[in-house]
Structures are given as structure tokens and as C-alpha cells.
Design a protein around this motif. Structure first.
Motif, mmCIF file in Angstrom:
data_model
loop_
_atom_site.group_PDB
_atom_site.id
_atom_site.type_symbol
_atom_site.label_atom_id
_atom_site.label_comp_id
_atom_site.label_asym_id
_atom_site.label_seq_id
_atom_site.Cartn_x
_atom_site.Cartn_y
_atom_site.Cartn_z
ATOM 1 N N GLU A 57 0.889 -1.249 0.123
ATOM 2 C CA GLU A 57 -0.078 -0.087 0.004
ATOM 3 C C GLU A 57 0.847 1.207 -0.024
ATOM 4 O OE1 GLU A 57 -3.224 1.999 2.744
ATOM 5 O OE2 GLU A 57 -3.581 -0.057 2.416
ATOM 6 N N PHE A 58 1.971 1.086 0.801
ATOM 7 C CA PHE A 58 2.982 2.362 0.701
ATOM 8 C C PHE A 58 3.184 2.781 -0.707
ATOM 9 C CE2 PHE A 58 7.104 4.385 1.400
ATOM 10 C CZ PHE A 58 6.753 5.305 2.178
ATOM 11 N N VAL A 59 3.644 1.762 -1.756
ATOM 12 C CA VAL A 59 4.014 2.275 -2.885
ATOM 13 C C VAL A 59 2.679 2.531 -3.663
ATOM 14 C CG1 VAL A 59 4.967 1.290 -5.010
ATOM 15 C CG2 VAL A 59 6.052 0.630 -2.739
ATOM 16 N N VAL A 60 1.787 1.648 -3.809
ATOM 17 C CA VAL A 60 0.622 1.961 -4.552
ATOM 18 C C VAL A 60 0.140 3.210 -4.366
ATOM 19 C CG1 VAL A 60 -1.687 1.156 -5.107
ATOM 20 C CG2 VAL A 60 -0.047 -0.704 -4.780
ATOM 21 N N ASP A 61 -0.073 3.620 -3.059
ATOM 22 C CA ASP A 61 -0.911 4.775 -2.730
ATOM 23 C C ASP A 61 0.220 6.086 -3.128
ATOM 24 O OD1 ASP A 61 -3.219 5.003 -1.246
ATOM 25 O OD2 ASP A 61 -2.515 5.655 0.669
ATOM 26 N N LYS A 62 1.240 6.058 -3.484
ATOM 27 C CA LYS A 62 1.942 7.208 -4.012
ATOM 28 C C LYS A 62 1.567 7.300 -5.620
ATOM 29 C CE LYS A 62 4.172 7.427 0.013
ATOM 30 N NZ LYS A 62 3.344 6.499 0.809
ATOM 31 N N VAL A 63 1.169 6.638 -6.236
ATOM 32 C CA VAL A 63 0.786 6.535 -7.814
ATOM 33 C C VAL A 63 -0.574 7.293 -8.066
ATOM 34 C CG1 VAL A 63 0.945 5.267 -9.786
ATOM 35 C CG2 VAL A 63 2.560 4.407 -8.011
ATOM 36 N N PRO A 64 -0.573 8.394 -8.487
ATOM 37 C CA PRO A 64 -2.023 8.974 -9.079
ATOM 38 C C PRO A 64 -2.656 7.914 -9.834
ATOM 39 C CG PRO A 64 -0.136 10.474 -9.507
ATOM 40 C CD PRO A 64 0.364 9.458 -9.117
ATOM 41 N N TRP A 65 -3.942 7.871 -9.604
ATOM 42 C CA TRP A 65 -5.081 7.005 -10.085
ATOM 43 C C TRP A 65 -4.828 5.787 -9.544
ATOM 44 C CZ3 TRP A 65 -8.787 9.663 -11.185
ATOM 45 C CH2 TRP A 65 -8.527 11.256 -11.904
ATOM 46 N N LEU A 66 -3.745 5.148 -9.542
ATOM 47 C CA LEU A 66 -3.702 3.664 -8.979
ATOM 48 C C LEU A 66 -3.916 3.674 -7.512
ATOM 49 C CD1 LEU A 66 -2.731 0.631 -9.697
ATOM 50 C CD2 LEU A 66 -0.369 1.174 -9.080
ATOM 51 N N ASP A 67 -3.694 4.852 -6.689
ATOM 52 C CA ASP A 67 -4.282 4.882 -5.347
ATOM 53 C C ASP A 67 -5.956 4.965 -5.275
ATOM 54 O OD1 ASP A 67 -4.663 7.356 -6.773
ATOM 55 O OD2 ASP A 67 -4.243 8.465 -4.585
ATOM 56 N N SER A 68 -6.374 5.510 -6.398
ATOM 57 C CA SER A 68 -7.804 5.560 -6.472
ATOM 58 C C SER A 68 -8.607 3.882 -6.465
ATOM 59 C CB SER A 68 -8.461 6.436 -7.449
ATOM 60 O OG SER A 68 -8.279 7.550 -6.719
ATOM 61 N N ALA A 69 -7.765 3.523 -7.409
ATOM 62 C CA ALA A 69 -8.286 2.156 -7.585
ATOM 63 C C ALA A 69 -7.866 1.086 -6.450
ATOM 64 C CB ALA A 69 -7.390 1.553 -8.854
ATOM 65 N N TRP A 70 -6.730 1.317 -5.760
ATOM 66 C CA TRP A 70 -6.838 0.816 -4.599
ATOM 67 C C TRP A 70 -7.517 1.071 -3.348
ATOM 68 C CZ3 TRP A 70 -3.173 -3.176 -3.032
ATOM 69 C CH2 TRP A 70 -2.933 -3.350 -1.814
ATOM 70 N N ASP A 71 -8.048 2.468 -3.461
ATOM 71 C CA ASP A 71 -8.933 2.956 -2.439
ATOM 72 C C ASP A 71 -10.374 2.046 -2.861
ATOM 73 O OD1 ASP A 71 -7.467 4.439 -0.949
ATOM 74 O OD2 ASP A 71 -7.812 6.334 -2.073
ATOM 75 N N GLY A 72 -10.613 1.977 -4.092
ATOM 76 C CA GLY A 72 -12.036 1.342 -4.520
ATOM 77 C C GLY A 72 -11.997 -0.228 -3.889
ATOM 78 N N VAL A 73 -10.755 -0.982 -3.877
ATOM 79 C CA VAL A 73 -10.823 -2.244 -3.437
ATOM 80 C C VAL A 73 -10.682 -2.185 -1.682
ATOM 81 C CG1 VAL A 73 -9.501 -4.426 -2.996
ATOM 82 C CG2 VAL A 73 -9.654 -3.290 -5.247
ATOM 83 N N SER A 74 -10.109 -1.080 -1.232
ATOM 84 C CA SER A 74 -10.291 -0.849 0.140
ATOM 85 C C SER A 74 -11.406 -0.444 0.770
ATOM 86 C CB SER A 74 -9.163 0.066 0.411
ATOM 87 O OG SER A 74 -7.899 -0.618 0.248
ATOM 88 N N THR A 75 -12.482 -0.229 0.004
ATOM 89 C CA THR A 75 -13.734 0.248 0.605
ATOM 90 C C THR A 75 -14.519 -1.080 1.228
ATOM 91 O OG1 THR A 75 -14.177 1.742 -1.127
ATOM 92 C CG2 THR A 75 -15.956 1.078 -0.177
ATOM 93 N N ILE A 76 -13.955 -2.167 0.926
ATOM 94 C CA ILE A 76 -14.508 -3.227 1.986
ATOM 95 C C ILE A 76 -13.541 -3.582 2.683
ATOM 96 C CG2 ILE A 76 -15.116 -5.853 1.440
ATOM 97 C CD1 ILE A 76 -16.066 -5.010 -1.289
ATOM 98 N N VAL A 77 -12.108 -3.794 2.465
ATOM 99 C CA VAL A 77 -11.189 -4.086 3.156
ATOM 100 C C VAL A 77 -11.024 -3.505 4.713
ATOM 101 C CG1 VAL A 77 -8.455 -4.541 3.424
ATOM 102 C CG2 VAL A 77 -9.993 -5.113 1.471
ATOM 103 N N ARG A 78 -10.859 -1.915 4.405
ATOM 104 C CA ARG A 78 -10.452 -1.217 5.638
ATOM 105 C C ARG A 78 -11.819 -1.194 6.639
ATOM 106 N NH1 ARG A 78 -8.322 3.469 1.551
ATOM 107 N NH2 ARG A 78 -6.134 2.460 1.312
ATOM 108 N N PRO A 79 -13.155 -1.042 6.367
ATOM 109 C CA PRO A 79 -14.125 -0.984 7.209
ATOM 110 C C PRO A 79 -14.329 -2.718 7.888
ATOM 111 C CG PRO A 79 -14.770 0.103 5.250
ATOM 112 C CD PRO A 79 -13.585 -0.429 4.943
ATOM 113 N N ALA A 80 -13.774 -3.468 7.052
ATOM 114 C CA ALA A 80 -14.084 -4.994 7.836
ATOM 115 C C ALA A 80 -12.857 -4.949 8.496
ATOM 116 C CB ALA A 80 -13.732 -5.817 6.580
#
Length: 191
Positions: A57-80
Motif C-alpha cells: 500500500e505504501f508504494v501503490v498509494d503514491k501513484v496517481p489514479w492507482l491509489d484510487s483503484a486501491w481505495d476502491g478495493v479498500s472500501t470493503i477491506v478497511r471497514p472490515a
């Protein structure tokens, strides 16, 4: 009631960076540094998995637009993860209903994740690449700091995270309004 404040704060941190939250709890449990954290968080596989996912996540979160895709998946993961962390903390340390605290932790994680994802999506509209790296680094550091603060001073951490949520929502709304105004001005110039 300190447990509810701890759950709220760790829920907020989970919504910002769930893997950092679990890693910090694991390291603290392993070091025997808090009565609040169940020993299971200190298992080597829990620490290793969370640190491995944090590194990704440290790497992915630094890349524009890839971070938003990661956030999309994380919409389920983080609250869980926020809910599971809250459940485990409740089982270990209190008389409050674990299901109720899991809802609080998961709900707070969902709220902070929504703010994070929205602000990051707005930042992605900026043409320069540095805002993503700065935002991501700030998020990582704040998640770690909040977990450590929550373990030492749960009520202070609750206040800090509640204010962060309000400020985050305000920032999100301001950014989106600014983006819409900018787009409207560009359309007017073209038309």
C-alpha cells in the motif's frame, strides 16, 4: 468507556491505513506494551502479513489514479479490518458488547476511508504528481500516530480523530466545489 474511545480512534486509523493499524497493534502486543491489545495481534504471521500489505500500500498509494483503484478495493477491506480490530479489542478488554463496538469501529473506518478516498480522488485531478506522495505519507504517519496515541490516551485520540473527520469532510467538500467551479469556468471559456 475508554474502550469505546480506543475503538473509535483505531477505527479511524483503520479507514486511513488498515495495515499500518494492525502492524502497530501487533508490534505493541509483541513488545507487551499495552494491556488493551490482545496477544493474538502479536503473532508473527499477523505482524508479517500486515507489514507486507503495508509495504504494498505504501508504494501503490503514491501513484496517481492507482491509489484510487486501491481505495476502491479498500472500501470493503478497511471497514472490515476496523470492525475486526474493534471486535478483538472488545473481547479482550471490556464489558461492552463486541458487536456494538465492531459496528462503531467498522463505521468509523468507513467514514475515514470515505474522506481519504474522496480527498485523494480530488487530488488526482491536479496535474502535478507530488500531492499524492505528500498526502499518502501524511496518512501513513497519522494512522501510526493515532494508534499509539489511542493506546496511551484513548479520549485524546477520540477527540483528535473526530476533529480529523470533520476537517476531512470539510476539505473534501471544498475540493470538489473548487473542481466543479474550475470545470465550469473551462466550459464557459470553450463555449
Amino acid at each position: 468507556m475508554d474502550l469505546a474511545a480506543l475503538v473509535f480512534a483505531t477505527g479511524w486509523a483503520s479507514g486511513v491505513n488498515a495495515w499500518a493499524t494492525v502492524a502497530v497493534l501487533g508490534i505493541v502486543a509483541r513488545a507487551g506494551g499495552s494491556e488493551w491489545v490482545p496477544a493474538g495481534f502479536g503473532d508473527w504471521w499477523v505482524i508479517g502479513l500486515s507489514l507486507g500489505m503495508f509495504a504494498i500500500e505504501f508504494v501503490v498509494d503514491k501513484v496517481p489514479w492507482l491509489d484510487s483503484a486501491w481505495d476502491g478495493v479498500s472500501t470493503i477491506v478497511r471497514p472490515a479490518i476496523g470492525a475486526v480490530v474493534a471486535w478483538k479489542l472488545a473481547e479482550h478488554g471490556g464489558t461492552l458488547d463486541p458487536a456494538l463496538l465492531a459496528a462503531l469501529g467498522g463505521g468509523t473506518a468507513l467514514a475515514s476511508h470515505g474522506v481519504k478516498a474522496g480527498v485523494r480522488a480530488a487530488a488526482n485531478t491536479s496535474p502535478e504528481p507530488f500531492s499524492n506522495a505528500a498526502l499518502s505519507t501524511g496518512e501513513d504517519l497519522s494512522a501510526v500516530a493515532v494508534v499509539l496515541l489511542a493506546l496511551a490516551h484513548p479520549w485524546v485520540a477520540l477527540v483528535v480523530t473526530a476533529v480529523a473527520l470533520v476537517l476531512g469532510v470539510s476539505l473534501f467538500l471544498w475540493l470538489w466545489r473548487a473542481i466543479r467551479r474550475s470545470r465550469a469556468r473551462r466550459r464557459e471559456r470553450r463555449g
